[in-house]
Design an enzyme around this catalytic site. Sequence first.
Site, PDB file in Angstrom:
ATOM      1  N   CYS B 437      33.349  27.374  56.330  1.00 15.19           N
ATOM      2  CA  CYS B 437      33.527  27.678  57.778  1.00 15.19           C
ATOM      3  C   CYS B 437      32.081  27.609  58.213  1.00 15.19           C
ATOM      4  CB  CYS B 437      34.369  28.842  57.978  1.00 15.19           C
ATOM      5  SG  CYS B 437      36.028  28.440  57.868  1.00 15.19           S
ATOM      6  N   GLU B 439      29.645  29.402  55.794  1.00 13.56           N
ATOM      7  CA  GLU B 439      28.908  30.151  54.714  1.00 13.56           C
ATOM      8  C   GLU B 439      27.557  29.634  54.217  1.00 13.56           C
ATOM      9  OE1 GLU B 439      32.489  29.688  55.300  1.00 13.56           O
ATOM     10  OE2 GLU B 439      33.120  29.476  53.268  1.00 13.56           O
TER      11      GLU B 439
END
Lengths: 300, 793
Positions: B437, B439
């Site tokens: 997502c 990171e």
Amino acid sequence: MEKGIVFNIQKYSLHDGPGIRTTIFLKGCPLNCWWCHNPESKRLEKQVIFTKKRCIGCATCVSKCQEYAIDLIKENNIIDKEKCNDCGICTEVCPTNAIELIGKEMTVSEVMKEIEKDRVFYEESKGGVTFSGGEPLMQDKFLYELLKECKEKKIHTTVDTSGFASWSTLEKISKLTDLFLYDIKHMEEEKHLRFTGVSNIPIFKNLEKLVSAHPNIHIRMPIIPRMNDDENNILATGEFISSLGLNKVNILPYHCVGVDKYKRIGEIYKIPEILEPAHEEMEAIKKNLNLLKLNVIIGG
Amino acid sequence: MEIKLRGMNKRVQKLRQQSEITYPSISIERAVLVTEAYEKYRDKVSIPVLRALTFKHLMENKTICINDEELIVGERGEGPQSAPTYPELCCHTLEDLKIMNDRKKISFFVSEEVRETQEEKIISYWQGKSMRNLIFNAMEQEWKDCYEAGIFTEFMEQRAPGHTVGDNKIFEKGFFDFKREIEEQLQSLDYYNDPEAYEKQEELKAMNICADAIVIFAKRHAEEAKSLVEKEENPQRKKELEKIAETCYHIPENPPRNFAEALQSYWFVHLGVITELNTWDAFCPGRLDQHLYPFYKKDIEEGTLTYEEAKELLQCFWVKFNNQPAPPKVGITLKESGTYTDFANINIGGLRIDGSDGVNEVSYMLLEVIDEMKLLQPSSNIQVSKKSPDYFIKKAEEVIRKGWGQPSVFNADAVIEELLRQGKSIEDARCGGTSGCVEAGAFGKESFILTGYFNLTKVLEITLNNGVDPISGKKIGLETGAAENFQSFNELMEAFRRQLHYFIDIKIRGNNIIEKLYANYMPSPFLSIIISDCIKNARDYNAGGTRYNTNYIQGVGIGSITDSLSAIQYHVFDKQTLSMKDLLEILKENFQGKENIRQLLLNKTPRYGNDDDYADDIMVRIFNSFYEAVNGRRSMRGGTYRINMLPTTCHVYFGSVIGATPDGRRAGLPLSEGISPVQGTDRKGPTAVIKSAAKMDHLKTGGTLLNQKFTPQLLEDEKGLDNLMYLIRAYFKLDGHHIQFNIADANTLKKAQKNPEAYEGLIVRVAGYSDYFNNLDKGLQDEIIARTEHESF
């Protein structure tokens, strides 16, 4: 410190001058335009406004009102305008914000604090602050202090005005303003008087003087069907703008956004039957004005 | 309904359509092959070698699939949308298979044959022996209580650690080169002085077997292509198949020589990683424009590739990602990640290793590919640095404004700073980016695993109930005192802080055991080949072999907990409109008969997302408490714990296990997502949201997720795009990590009309100004819906 009545602070405002702006709406207007979509801005004083769809009928307001001005059984507006003194106590206790107080007394530093919050966006986008209304010149001392502060803090300023004020007021304000958005509503004095409640002569005189005193003026023309959109008036307006050596014009199509608001403040809307101008009509007006070598944008 | 076939030409359209209309199904082939390998090798060889021989067995025997007309070949399952299972991690029961087949969302077709095989061959071998069994058996009762109460989730109970991304070496080296490096390490083992020499030897042997295996897998594709050449009548396709055969004989044993080989070589590596184990977030080529640009430039200069051909290859490549649904999940893992998407997230732009602007011709081509393909997989993002040209951002915005959420937008400068703070070298940081997502990671050199979502709001609920979970009635937290007795807001915050540390301790203790279980029983020698410095360290990816090791715990619901605490501070302590006792009673009753109180809490509370320090200061305190509880803790792989703030779909699950909250949220409803404000409570527009969100120190995280909604009108012209860019640049100047945009269409607006509370933050362009949709009367709303409907034709 100077205080004023602000009725709204709109952030991420993209259509009242360049870049990302915060628009400060000052309350009070000497005009009474039939088509006004901010009727809650006309009165200089704070006022209570009711939004029926939010009301859950909890009656908290009824028990708190010291004037006995609230009656939940009433159809559209539960507040009796005759009895209400706009004290705003009910707006504080209403859990759903169905009753709101329009207009908040703020000091210059309180307003500046709000303005400063979005500085990073002004700086990235070359935006700034716009003072609108109502008619911001109605609170000229407050406006002046705010403009002075903005100048000091190097924030770009725009004043959105009807031009209906004394020249000395406008002149004083103009010294601290980076950009004017100046309205022209009708060229014929009689019609102007009828539709807005005031003569256009001081407005035009002020504009002529402002042109020689200030380098940065954009004209705004609201286009109201059957009221000011006839070809004669459009051309006359265009010629007047040209003759002043001005070039930038925004034509703003009438929008019936205000209808509901009249209900909420318990007033009557005079022109409910008017339709919004079609896109083609706006394009035609733009074309006509282009012939006069004006740089025309539809919308804000 | 979209009738138009997307893609630049007939070939791509056909492949894309095949990917879109094929219904996901379970493939049992992998489970059978893994079981065969385990039956053959288990207890006869070391565990790393067992894993390697299992991988080799898969590569030698799994079905080879070359789809009609495709240019990039290879599937994880037997064909597009065919999802294998991983019984060594999670052995599905027959009931699991039935649920997968029958459930309304994220379902997989399970054939009768699959069911029978599962029962006869798989369950009989794996029952009670999977990692999932091992993990749950190893957890203490207090961990289980927290897990069941929804305090946190556990990422590794059905899927393997992974969360990593490839770097340039996959594009610059062949497996022949990797083998040489492995052998050199084997030669240099010191059996006389190094007590770990044996473990190292086994790990290196395992890597060596895996390197051979992937080459075998590619060559099987070459042979299949060759046999298809003979059957093929179309001379054009014959040529293509010959080319595919030539490519697959050459790579990935040798380094790719051109653009097409680079893509194919990566794809075999990708399949290797996701076949070896069902790593979280699949795998990803990371900085694709950087990796491909040298090939593109050379091929174009030599006249062996045209722009159109490059784009066609990329579009075929895109379809391959979309052909691979995330492996089937069950239970809480499904709830926290309820999607077919497997989170490969292509990075575009950013900086080069020397710090110069990374945007190149391939970056723009990738934006075109994303736009034309409009596929959910792979996901995509732009990495915006202060050096990125405005033009690049605006080209990306032209895709963003189409309203389907891609690409998302990252702050490359902040990502680099985050990585530097974590101790990476400047070069490794610049070659990193964001995966999954949001990171941040040092691509190709770091194992940055997410270990589980953490339910911040639930911890508040337990604090308010003196350690008891009001849903189950069980005491699972500390006794920090009855909330009615707190004399000040600070006492409540201190109690919350203590509970938070208590639950984080439980989570990390569990994590540290699970990490060891993976290190000991489930190494991934293939993945270890391609992530530095596993070869050099002769240590597995799952055992801390990589250059950098980071464990994340992901905080969820910061908007909801902030607003809840703000409501308590404001109404209970400051204004005293409500006593704590009454508030708790009302929450217990889920606001039954107290709609006026609920409305009061909703509407008359300072809320996060409005650039109001009253609420935002509370948000910062919670953020800092969470940071202090997690950041810097040691992991068992020699790594460090960090936080990030993202939810995937976990805010819905976490909300479902919490009763009514003081912010006016009813029991069971979703929490706020990412670092976004509670749905509908951001009433001052996007600049205020950005200002609020930027008050947490993003640089102390490994990623934050911020969602913003706009209507298409706000972005329809150049000025709209400019202003969106300024908004992004301003957020990034404030060190914001990531922002993504929902550009709502008529459908959304209609939903907003029916359910206005959930859409309070939605902005629409009205006449000469913009306003919140909910501020408009019904007539005007109808009119604006009519306008958008017209445009969405």
